[in-house]
Design a protein around this motif. Structure first.
Motif, PDB file in Angstrom:
ATOM      1  N   HIS A   1       0.390   8.150  -4.164  1.00  0.00           N
ATOM      2  CA  HIS A   1      -0.778   7.581  -4.845  1.00  0.00           C
ATOM      3  C   HIS A   1      -0.793   8.017  -6.304  1.00  0.00           C
ATOM      4  O   HIS A   1      -1.088   7.209  -7.208  1.00  0.00           O
ATOM      5  CB  HIS A   1      -2.060   8.027  -4.147  1.00  0.00           C
ATOM      6  CG  HIS A   1      -3.311   7.546  -4.823  1.00  0.00           C
ATOM      7  ND1 HIS A   1      -3.647   6.211  -4.921  1.00  0.00           N
ATOM      8  CD2 HIS A   1      -4.309   8.224  -5.473  1.00  0.00           C
ATOM      9  CE1 HIS A   1      -4.783   6.082  -5.583  1.00  0.00           C
ATOM     10  NE2 HIS A   1      -5.201   7.283  -5.936  1.00  0.00           N
TER      11      HIS A   1
ATOM     12  N   SER B   1       0.839  -1.206   0.000  1.00  0.00           N
ATOM     13  CA  SER B   1       0.000   0.000   0.000  1.00  0.00           C
ATOM     14  C   SER B   1       0.869   1.249   0.000  1.00  0.00           C
ATOM     15  O   SER B   1       2.026   1.240   0.438  1.00  0.00           O
ATOM     16  CB  SER B   1      -0.918   0.005   1.225  1.00  0.00           C
ATOM     17  OG  SER B   1      -0.190   0.331   2.396  1.00  0.00           O
TER      18      SER B   1
ATOM     19  N   ALA C   1      -2.631  -4.891   5.953  1.00  0.00           N
ATOM     20  CA  ALA C   1      -1.317  -5.097   5.351  1.00  0.00           C
ATOM     21  C   ALA C   1      -0.960  -6.576   5.352  1.00  0.00           C
ATOM     22  O   ALA C   1      -1.031  -7.250   6.381  1.00  0.00           O
ATOM     23  CB  ALA C   1      -0.257  -4.304   6.120  1.00  0.00           C
TER      24      ALA C   1
END
Length: 299
Positions: free
Chosen positions: A86, A34, A206
């Motif tokens: 991102h 992530s 995660a």
């Protein structure tokens, strides 16, 4: 601190090349972990690098106000880095880097509105030119077709636009709380704060991280921090305006690395937008020097 026996300008060029490589590594790592995990690794590893290079002494000398400012800046840097990473993950590498170049424009705007500093004609012209470039780039991205929209490209585009705004807020909003004489201590505290704030990323959905990805995360933290320190050292030794101009060499590196590793070929509208934003930021750089000080690479 002395990292390389190079003249300031050449050292700044090396720092920008290293930071462009880090951006490419972030984009590759985002396929497996992530974005927030990458953010945390960047700041935790960065804190360790700073501890080894500058030590605790500077941080201990910080006053209460300086400490509070550094902590708040660390929180904002997490938000800014998360949005920027991102954008790196979802957009073309050069596209995310290009949008990041708008931070001097936002610094100039916030300096005028929040701090009451005069907005010179040069800065106003720069803002218009740079935003024309952003508009051209956004139009080109949206016109690219369903592929971009299918990959949730619009949120990524908005994230890439928002990241430099938050970074500018962190720079201008706490301008008077940063002590340039103890910048290394301030940098250590705000980096450590960013690492602590982003630590929950490892406990929210995660999965396991392979040794290869773990190594990439460590390299991201080391490379980002060393590149930052190299750039700041060059800035402290050379002409501010001349060193600041080297930041624009990041874009050619982004085009090259994007083509080599991600099969991303720039289109004419991307090149036009790049030229407009670079021209606008070059005009704005002198106008916002007093607001940004030596923190232009603090992220």
């Amino acid at each position: 601190m002395s990292f390389m026996r190079l003249p300031p300008f050449e050292q700044a060029l090396a720092a920008c090349a290293l930071l462009a490589g880090v951006d490419a590594l972030i984009k590759a790592a985002a396929a497996d972990v992530s974005v927030l995990q990458i953010v945390n690794a960047r700041y935790v590893v960065g804190s360790l690098v700073l501890l080894m290079s500058v030590g605790w002494a500077g941080a201990i000398r910080l006053g209460r106000r300086e400490l509070r400012t550094a902590l708040l800046r660390g929180v904002l840097f997490v938000a800014s880095a998360g949005l920027f990473f991102h954008a790196l993950a979802e957009l073309a590498l050069s596209a995310a880097v290009l949008l990041g170049f708008t931070s001097p424009i936002w610094i100039a705007i916030l300096s005028a509105t929040a701090l009451g500093e005069p907005l010179e004609r040069r800065a106003a012209l720069a803002i218009g030119i740079a935003f024309a470039g952003v508009a051209a780039f956004a139009y080109g991205q949206l016109e690219a077709g369903g592929n971009l929209l299918a990959r949730d490209g619009v949120p990524a585009l908005l994230a890439g636009m928002a990241a430099p705004v938050i970074y500018a807020c962190a720079t201008v909003g706490f301008k008077h709380g940063v002590t340039e004489s103890n910048f290394s201590g301030t940098m250590l505290v705000q980096t450590g704060a960013a690492g602590i704030v982003s630590l929950p990323a490892w406990f929210i959905g995660a999965g396991p991280v392979s040794p290869g990805i773990g190594g990439s995360l460590v390299l991201i933290g080391i490379g980002a921090t060393v590149g930052q320190l190299l750039y700041l050292e060059a800035l402290s030794k050379g002409s501010t305006a001349r060193i600041a101009a080297t930041e624009y060499t990041t874009l050619p590196w982004a085009f090259l690395l994007g083509a080599m590793f991600f099969s991303e070929m720039p289109r004419r509208v991307d090149i036009l937008a790049s030229l407009l934003i670079i021209a606008g930021c070059a005009l704005a750089s002198k106008a916002c020097e007093s607001a940004s000080g030596p923190v232009s690479e603090a992220q």
